[in-house]
Motif scaffolding. Structure first.
Motif, PDB file in Angstrom:
ATOM      1  N   THR A  41       0.857  -1.184   0.000  1.00  0.00           N
ATOM      2  CA  THR A  41       0.000   0.000   0.000  1.00  0.00           C
ATOM      3  C   THR A  41       0.890   1.229   0.000  1.00  0.00           C
ATOM      4  N   THR A  42       0.653   2.126  -0.946  1.00  0.00           N
ATOM      5  CA  THR A  42       1.480   3.325  -1.047  1.00  0.00           C
ATOM      6  C   THR A  42       0.922   4.427  -0.155  1.00  0.00           C
ATOM      7  N   ALA A  43       1.808   5.367   0.177  1.00  0.00           N
ATOM      8  CA  ALA A  43       1.416   6.495   1.021  1.00  0.00           C
ATOM      9  C   ALA A  43       1.056   7.710   0.189  1.00  0.00           C
ATOM     10  N   VAL A  44       1.212   7.615  -1.121  1.00  0.00           N
ATOM     11  CA  VAL A  44       0.904   8.743  -1.998  1.00  0.00           C
ATOM     12  C   VAL A  44      -0.605   8.860  -2.150  1.00  0.00           C
ATOM     13  N   SER A  45      -1.096  10.060  -2.057  1.00  0.00           N
ATOM     14  CA  SER A  45      -2.541  10.289  -2.190  1.00  0.00           C
ATOM     15  C   SER A  45      -2.896  10.455  -3.667  1.00  0.00           C
ATOM     16  N   PRO A  46      -3.892   9.717  -4.159  1.00  0.00           N
ATOM     17  CA  PRO A  46      -4.639   8.687  -3.430  1.00  0.00           C
ATOM     18  C   PRO A  46      -3.819   7.408  -3.286  1.00  0.00           C
ATOM     19  N   ALA A  47      -3.987   6.740  -2.171  1.00  0.00           N
ATOM     20  CA  ALA A  47      -3.235   5.521  -1.895  1.00  0.00           C
ATOM     21  C   ALA A  47      -3.598   4.430  -2.891  1.00  0.00           C
ATOM     22  N   GLN A  48      -2.599   3.633  -3.254  1.00  0.00           N
ATOM     23  CA  GLN A  48      -2.807   2.515  -4.164  1.00  0.00           C
ATOM     24  C   GLN A  48      -2.343   1.231  -3.492  1.00  0.00           C
ATOM     25  N   THR A  49      -2.983   0.148  -3.866  1.00  0.00           N
ATOM     26  CA  THR A  49      -2.609  -1.156  -3.325  1.00  0.00           C
ATOM     27  C   THR A  49      -2.226  -2.073  -4.480  1.00  0.00           C
ATOM     28  N   PHE A  50      -1.064  -2.693  -4.344  1.00  0.00           N
ATOM     29  CA  PHE A  50      -0.581  -3.636  -5.348  1.00  0.00           C
ATOM     30  C   PHE A  50      -0.400  -4.991  -4.684  1.00  0.00           C
ATOM     31  N   GLU A  51      -0.940  -6.007  -5.315  1.00  0.00           N
ATOM     32  CA  GLU A  51      -0.771  -7.365  -4.808  1.00  0.00           C
ATOM     33  C   GLU A  51      -0.138  -8.217  -5.906  1.00  0.00           C
ATOM     34  N   GLY A  52       0.940  -8.886  -5.556  1.00  0.00           N
ATOM     35  CA  GLY A  52       1.614  -9.705  -6.550  1.00  0.00           C
ATOM     36  C   GLY A  52       2.849 -10.366  -5.973  1.00  0.00           C
ATOM     37  N   THR A  53       3.708 -10.811  -6.857  1.00  0.00           N
ATOM     38  CA  THR A  53       4.932 -11.512  -6.467  1.00  0.00           C
ATOM     39  C   THR A  53       6.084 -10.521  -6.403  1.00  0.00           C
ATOM     40  N   LEU A  54       6.797 -10.536  -5.287  1.00  0.00           N
ATOM     41  CA  LEU A  54       7.946  -9.644  -5.133  1.00  0.00           C
ATOM     42  C   LEU A  54       9.075 -10.137  -6.034  1.00  0.00           C
ATOM     43  N   PHE A  55       9.401  -9.335  -7.037  1.00  0.00           N
ATOM     44  CA  PHE A  55      10.430  -9.723  -7.999  1.00  0.00           C
ATOM     45  C   PHE A  55      11.821  -9.380  -7.489  1.00  0.00           C
ATOM     46  N   THR A  56      11.973  -8.176  -6.925  1.00  0.00           N
ATOM     47  CA  THR A  56      13.266  -7.781  -6.371  1.00  0.00           C
ATOM     48  C   THR A  56      13.083  -6.607  -5.432  1.00  0.00           C
ATOM     49  N   ALA A  57      14.070  -6.437  -4.540  1.00  0.00           N
ATOM     50  CA  ALA A  57      14.157  -5.267  -3.664  1.00  0.00           C
ATOM     51  C   ALA A  57      15.576  -4.745  -3.800  1.00  0.00           C
ATOM     52  N   CYS A  58      15.733  -3.612  -4.481  1.00  0.00           N
ATOM     53  CA  CYS A  58      17.062  -3.106  -4.832  1.00  0.00           C
ATOM     54  C   CYS A  58      17.572  -2.121  -3.781  1.00  0.00           C
ATOM     55  N   PRO A  59      18.670  -2.447  -3.093  1.00  0.00           N
ATOM     56  CA  PRO A  59      19.216  -1.535  -2.083  1.00  0.00           C
ATOM     57  C   PRO A  59      19.985  -0.367  -2.693  1.00  0.00           C
ATOM     58  N   VAL A  60      20.285  -0.436  -3.989  1.00  0.00           N
ATOM     59  CA  VAL A  60      21.012   0.650  -4.650  1.00  0.00           C
ATOM     60  C   VAL A  60      20.054   1.760  -5.063  1.00  0.00           C
ATOM     61  N   LEU A  61      18.969   1.373  -5.741  1.00  0.00           N
ATOM     62  CA  LEU A  61      17.976   2.347  -6.185  1.00  0.00           C
ATOM     63  C   LEU A  61      16.879   2.573  -5.154  1.00  0.00           C
ATOM     64  N   ASN A  62      16.860   1.733  -4.099  1.00  0.00           N
ATOM     65  CA  ASN A  62      15.839   1.830  -3.052  1.00  0.00           C
ATOM     66  C   ASN A  62      14.431   1.724  -3.635  1.00  0.00           C
ATOM     67  N   VAL A  63      14.236   0.684  -4.430  1.00  0.00           N
ATOM     68  CA  VAL A  63      12.928   0.432  -5.020  1.00  0.00           C
ATOM     69  C   VAL A  63      12.625  -1.058  -4.911  1.00  0.00           C
ATOM     70  N   VAL A  64      11.345  -1.380  -5.059  1.00  0.00           N
ATOM     71  CA  VAL A  64      10.931  -2.777  -5.155  1.00  0.00           C
ATOM     72  C   VAL A  64      10.216  -2.957  -6.485  1.00  0.00           C
ATOM     73  N   ALA A  65      10.289  -4.156  -7.021  1.00  0.00           N
ATOM     74  CA  ALA A  65       9.585  -4.490  -8.255  1.00  0.00           C
ATOM     75  C   ALA A  65       8.610  -5.613  -7.942  1.00  0.00           C
ATOM     76  N   ILE A  66       7.357  -5.409  -8.320  1.00  0.00           N
ATOM     77  CA  ILE A  66       6.300  -6.380  -8.032  1.00  0.00           C
ATOM     78  C   ILE A  66       5.646  -6.800  -9.335  1.00  0.00           C
ATOM     79  N   ASN A  67       5.479  -8.096  -9.482  1.00  0.00           N
ATOM     80  CA  ASN A  67       4.763  -8.636 -10.632  1.00  0.00           C
ATOM     81  C   ASN A  67       3.332  -8.909 -10.193  1.00  0.00           C
ATOM     82  N   THR A  68       2.410  -8.077 -10.667  1.00  0.00           N
ATOM     83  CA  THR A  68       1.011  -8.200 -10.239  1.00  0.00           C
ATOM     84  C   THR A  68       0.212  -9.161 -11.103  1.00  0.00           C
ATOM     85  N   ALA A  69       0.856  -9.778 -12.097  1.00  0.00           N
ATOM     86  CA  ALA A  69       0.144 -10.759 -12.918  1.00  0.00           C
ATOM     87  C   ALA A  69      -0.177 -11.989 -12.081  1.00  0.00           C
TER      88      ALA A  69
END
Length: 252
Positions: A41-69
């Motif tokens: 669940t994101t904190a950006v208004s309006p909040a969004q919810t993504f459900e899926g498989t966690l593909f990666t969590a990058c400590p360099v770019l500080n991002v996560v990639a989720i496959n919602t398929a």
């Protein structure tokens, strides 16, 4: 900020609010949950919810990639063939993360067999053979390098070695285990034991011819034959000299 704990089914992972700095504990926790089904669940208004498989969590770019398929109906099928609908979300914009289900953890030989990309068996016997072959070749090349001899002497040795079985014995060049060429490596410096007069006469003619070729290149020139016997930094200097003479640019 609440301390992150290892994810389990139904756990929530504390994350920073919008504009905050990425939480290293969150990244560490998410990194251990790669392949898990999660809900973000994101904190950006309006909040969004993504459900899926966690593909990666990058400590360099500080991002996560989720496959919602949706996951494939057959879990045993190749994940590389599964459909993908990926979303990249900055950690700083995540309000919370809920781990729905942990990924299956393959164990034993099956884990290696199912690895992607496929991991082939390493032929250690072949690797050892290649290693020994390379070591033998390097040692053989080392025996072709004269110790304490001039570049002209090495050039003469290289030329003779292409035509005959040549080896160094101290600073002497031995040809076919019959003729000895001593410093300063002129035709008159060739000698051979009794019974090898014919070979001696032939080698003297060859040495005289090769010395003329070497002399024709100039007294200050470096010979291509000798480049392989020089350290890398000296070889670079030789290339630079050639480039200057030929008015060409060579990238070193």
């Amino acid at each position: 900020m609440a301390e992150s704990k290892k994810s389990a089914a139904g756990d929530r992972v504390a994350t920073p609010r919008t504009g905050g700095q990425p939480n290293s504990d969150t990244l560490k926790t998410l990194s251990s949950a790669i392949g898990a089904r999660i809900k973000v669940t994101t904190a950006v208004s309006p909040a969004q919810t993504f459900e899926g498989t966690l593909f990666t969590a990058c400590p360099v770019l500080n991002v996560v990639a989720i496959n919602t398929a949706q996951p494939p109906p057959n879990p045993a099928s190749n994940p590389a063939n599964a459909p993908g609908d990926y979303h990249i979300i900055p950690i700083s914009r995540i309000q919370n993360v809920q781990v729905i289900s942990q990924p299956e953890q393959p164990s034993g030989k099956d884990g290696w067999a199912n690895a992607l990309p496929a991991i082939g068996k390493v032929d250690t016997v072949r690797l050892r053979e290649r290693e020994q072959h390379r070591i033998a070749k390097i040692k053989q090349e080392e025996t072709k390098r004269g110790k304490g001899v001039t570049a002209e002497a090495q050039a003469l040795f290289n030329a003779m070695d292409r035509m005959y079985a040549a080896r160094w014995h101290g600073t002497d060049i031995i040809i076919d285990d019959a003729v000895i060429i001593s410093s300063p490596y002129a035709a008159e410096n060739c000698k051979a034991p009794k019974g090898k007069e014919q070979s001696l006469a032939h080698i003297r003619r060859v040495v005289e011819g090769e010395r003329k070729k070497i002399a024709s290149r100039g007294p200050n020139s470096e010979f291509p034959d000798t480049l392989a016997t020089k350290p890398l930094n000296e070889r670079s200097n030789v290339h630079i000299m050639f480039a200057t003479r030929q008015n060409k640019r060579i990238a070193l």
